[in-house]
Design an enzyme around this catalytic site. Structure first.
Site, PDB file in Angstrom:
ATOM      1  N   ASP A   8     -53.831  10.408 -12.709  1.00 27.61           N
ATOM      2  CA  ASP A   8     -55.252  10.312 -13.060  1.00 27.61           C
ATOM      3  C   ASP A   8     -55.744   8.912 -12.690  1.00 27.61           C
ATOM      4  O   ASP A   8     -55.041   8.136 -12.025  1.00 27.61           O
ATOM      5  CB  ASP A   8     -55.498  10.692 -14.535  1.00 27.61           C
ATOM      6  CG  ASP A   8     -55.007   9.636 -15.528  1.00 27.61           C
ATOM      7  OD1 ASP A   8     -54.459   8.599 -15.109  1.00 27.61           O
ATOM      8  OD2 ASP A   8     -55.174   9.871 -16.744  1.00 27.61           O
ATOM      9  N   HIS A   9     -56.948   8.593 -13.141  1.00 26.80           N
ATOM     10  CA  HIS A   9     -57.596   7.323 -12.777  1.00 26.80           C
ATOM     11  C   HIS A   9     -56.814   6.088 -13.232  1.00 26.80           C
ATOM     12  O   HIS A   9     -56.940   5.022 -12.651  1.00 26.80           O
ATOM     13  CB  HIS A   9     -59.004   7.275 -13.394  1.00 26.80           C
ATOM     14  CG  HIS A   9     -58.990   7.462 -14.882  1.00 26.80           C
ATOM     15  ND1 HIS A   9     -58.905   8.714 -15.458  1.00 26.80           N
ATOM     16  CD2 HIS A   9     -59.009   6.577 -15.906  1.00 26.80           C
ATOM     17  CE1 HIS A   9     -58.894   8.584 -16.762  1.00 26.80           C
ATOM     18  NE2 HIS A   9     -58.950   7.297 -17.069  1.00 26.80           N
ATOM     19  N   CYS A  65     -49.839   9.170 -15.562  1.00 24.35           N
ATOM     20  CA  CYS A  65     -51.156   8.925 -16.164  1.00 24.35           C
ATOM     21  C   CYS A  65     -50.999   7.660 -16.997  1.00 24.35           C
ATOM     22  O   CYS A  65     -50.097   6.855 -16.729  1.00 24.35           O
ATOM     23  CB  CYS A  65     -51.673  10.143 -16.947  1.00 24.35           C
ATOM     24  SG  CYS A  65     -50.775  10.588 -18.442  1.00 24.35           S
ATOM     25  N   GLY A  70     -50.216  13.164 -21.427  1.00 26.09           N
ATOM     26  CA  GLY A  70     -51.241  14.193 -21.177  1.00 26.09           C
ATOM     27  C   GLY A  70     -50.954  14.986 -19.911  1.00 26.09           C
ATOM     28  O   GLY A  70     -50.993  16.226 -19.899  1.00 26.09           O
ATOM     29  N   HIS A  98     -29.208  17.710 -17.490  1.00 23.58           N
ATOM     30  CA  HIS A  98     -29.149  18.687 -18.585  1.00 23.58           C
ATOM     31  C   HIS A  98     -30.317  19.677 -18.586  1.00 23.58           C
ATOM     32  O   HIS A  98     -30.153  20.801 -19.048  1.00 23.58           O
ATOM     33  CB  HIS A  98     -29.133  17.964 -19.940  1.00 23.58           C
ATOM     34  CG  HIS A  98     -27.839  17.268 -20.211  1.00 23.58           C
ATOM     35  ND1 HIS A  98     -27.487  16.816 -21.461  1.00 23.58           N
ATOM     36  CD2 HIS A  98     -26.791  16.949 -19.394  1.00 23.58           C
ATOM     37  CE1 HIS A  98     -26.289  16.246 -21.409  1.00 23.58           C
ATOM     38  NE2 HIS A  98     -25.855  16.301 -20.161  1.00 23.58           N
ATOM     39  N   ASN A  99     -31.478  19.224 -18.142  1.00 25.57           N
ATOM     40  CA  ASN A  99     -32.677  20.071 -18.270  1.00 25.57           C
ATOM     41  C   ASN A  99     -33.208  20.567 -16.932  1.00 25.57           C
ATOM     42  O   ASN A  99     -34.196  21.291 -16.891  1.00 25.57           O
ATOM     43  CB  ASN A  99     -33.791  19.301 -19.005  1.00 25.57           C
ATOM     44  CG  ASN A  99     -33.277  18.563 -20.230  1.00 25.57           C
ATOM     45  OD1 ASN A  99     -33.200  17.339 -20.246  1.00 25.57           O
ATOM     46  ND2 ASN A  99     -32.893  19.301 -21.245  1.00 25.57           N
ATOM     47  N   ARG A 132     -23.528  25.543 -19.469  1.00 28.69           N
ATOM     48  CA  ARG A 132     -24.198  25.761 -20.758  1.00 28.69           C
ATOM     49  C   ARG A 132     -25.656  25.299 -20.714  1.00 28.69           C
ATOM     50  O   ARG A 132     -26.511  25.813 -21.432  1.00 28.69           O
ATOM     51  CB  ARG A 132     -23.442  25.076 -21.889  1.00 28.69           C
ATOM     52  CG  ARG A 132     -23.454  23.553 -21.843  1.00 28.69           C
ATOM     53  CD  ARG A 132     -22.613  22.943 -22.967  1.00 28.69           C
ATOM     54  NE  ARG A 132     -22.800  21.501 -23.071  1.00 28.69           N
ATOM     55  CZ  ARG A 132     -22.191  20.611 -22.284  1.00 28.69           C
ATOM     56  NH1 ARG A 132     -21.369  21.012 -21.338  1.00 28.69           N
ATOM     57  NH2 ARG A 132     -22.401  19.312 -22.452  1.00 28.69           N
ATOM     58  N   HIS A 133     -25.921  24.322 -19.843  1.00 32.49           N
ATOM     59  CA  HIS A 133     -27.299  23.817 -19.746  1.00 32.49           C
ATOM     60  C   HIS A 133     -28.220  24.874 -19.135  1.00 32.49           C
ATOM     61  O   HIS A 133     -29.385  24.980 -19.513  1.00 32.49           O
ATOM     62  CB  HIS A 133     -27.331  22.518 -18.940  1.00 32.49           C
ATOM     63  CG  HIS A 133     -26.497  21.441 -19.548  1.00 32.49           C
ATOM     64  ND1 HIS A 133     -26.809  20.884 -20.776  1.00 32.49           N
ATOM     65  CD2 HIS A 133     -25.352  20.851 -19.140  1.00 32.49           C
ATOM     66  CE1 HIS A 133     -25.884  19.979 -21.082  1.00 32.49           C
ATOM     67  NE2 HIS A 133     -24.988  19.942 -20.108  1.00 32.49           N
ATOM     68  N   ARG A 136     -29.269  27.312 -21.780  1.00 37.75           N
ATOM     69  CA  ARG A 136     -30.301  26.760 -22.669  1.00 37.75           C
ATOM     70  C   ARG A 136     -31.676  26.788 -21.998  1.00 37.75           C
ATOM     71  O   ARG A 136     -32.694  27.104 -22.630  1.00 37.75           O
ATOM     72  CB  ARG A 136     -29.926  25.328 -23.071  1.00 37.75           C
ATOM     73  CG  ARG A 136     -28.718  25.311 -24.003  1.00 37.75           C
ATOM     74  CD  ARG A 136     -28.070  23.965 -24.119  1.00 37.75           C
ATOM     75  NE  ARG A 136     -26.851  24.060 -24.911  1.00 37.75           N
ATOM     76  CZ  ARG A 136     -25.923  23.127 -24.981  1.00 37.75           C
ATOM     77  NH1 ARG A 136     -26.052  22.004 -24.283  1.00 37.75           N
ATOM     78  NH2 ARG A 136     -24.848  23.289 -25.716  1.00 37.75           N
TER      79      ARG A 136
HETATM   80  C1  RB5 Z   1     -56.760   8.095 -19.841  1.00 37.37           C
HETATM   81  O1  RB5 Z   1     -57.514   7.099 -20.436  1.00 37.37           O
HETATM   82  C2  RB5 Z   1     -55.532   8.409 -20.683  1.00 37.37           C
HETATM   83  O2  RB5 Z   1     -55.901   9.051 -21.852  1.00 37.37           O
HETATM   84  C3  RB5 Z   1     -54.577   9.256 -19.880  1.00 37.37           C
HETATM   85  O3  RB5 Z   1     -54.223   8.577 -18.708  1.00 37.37           O
HETATM   86  C4  RB5 Z   1     -53.259   9.597 -20.534  1.00 37.37           C
HETATM   87  O4  RB5 Z   1     -52.637   8.465 -21.057  1.00 37.37           O
HETATM   88  C5  RB5 Z   1     -53.265  10.726 -21.462  1.00 37.37           C
HETATM   89  O5  RB5 Z   1     -52.213  11.179 -21.938  1.00 37.37           O
END
Ligand code: RB5
Length: 141
Positions: A8-9, A65, A70, A98-99, A132-133, A136
């Site tokens: 993201d930004h 991000c 997020g 493992h994942n 086993r992984h 799961r």
């Molecule tokens: C953006 O400001 C921020 O919320 C986003 O980059 C991130 O950290 C969200 O989980």
């Protein structure tokens, strides 16, 4: 190998540095992320890269991000995605061993560029242990 990257930004600068790092390692990098620092919604960028992994456009992808949280939550809504948020290389390695994490996420506001490179590198160098992984992981699916 083709690898996706998205952001993201809050992570444009780090995305560009990681992209260059991956290209120097010989990966073909497909960029699904925001290109400017204008405020945007991380969910759309996480989903875009996650769909590219699931449909085979890229084998795996890196998400960045502010925190990595997020964008990873959004990616993990796409069936078949196992995206791990990691702030250090041990978790990154284990997320693969493992994942079998097919995406990794971290925060541009949480880790510095050298730590980010170590995270990416530990994840890419690791090999899924299976056994086993796998059972799961099947349970999650
Ligand atoms: C953006 O400001 C921020 O919320 C986003 O980059 C991130 O950290 C969200 O989980």
């Amino acid at each position: 190998m083709k690898i996706g990257i998205s952001n993201d930004h809050s992570a444009v600068e780090m995305k560009n540095e990681i992209k260059k790092y991956l290209e120097e390692k010989g990966y073909e990098v497909i960029d699904y992320g925001a290109q400017t620092t204008e405020s945007c919604n991380y969910a759309l960028y996480g989903k875009k890269a996650a769909e590219a992994v699931v449909n085979g456009e890229v084998e795996k992808a890196v998400l960045i991000c502010g925190t990595g949280i997020g964008i990873s939550l959004a990616a993990n809504k796409v069936k078949g995605i196992r995206c791990a948020v990691c702030s250090e290389p041990v978790s990154a390695r284990l997320s693969k061993e493992h994942n079998n994490a097919n995406m990794i996420a971290f925060g541009a506001r949480i880790v510095g560029i050298e730590m980010a490179k170590s995270i990416v590198s530990a994840w890419l160098d690791a090999i899924f242990a299976g056994g086993r992984h796998q059972q799961r992981i099947d349970t999650i699916e």
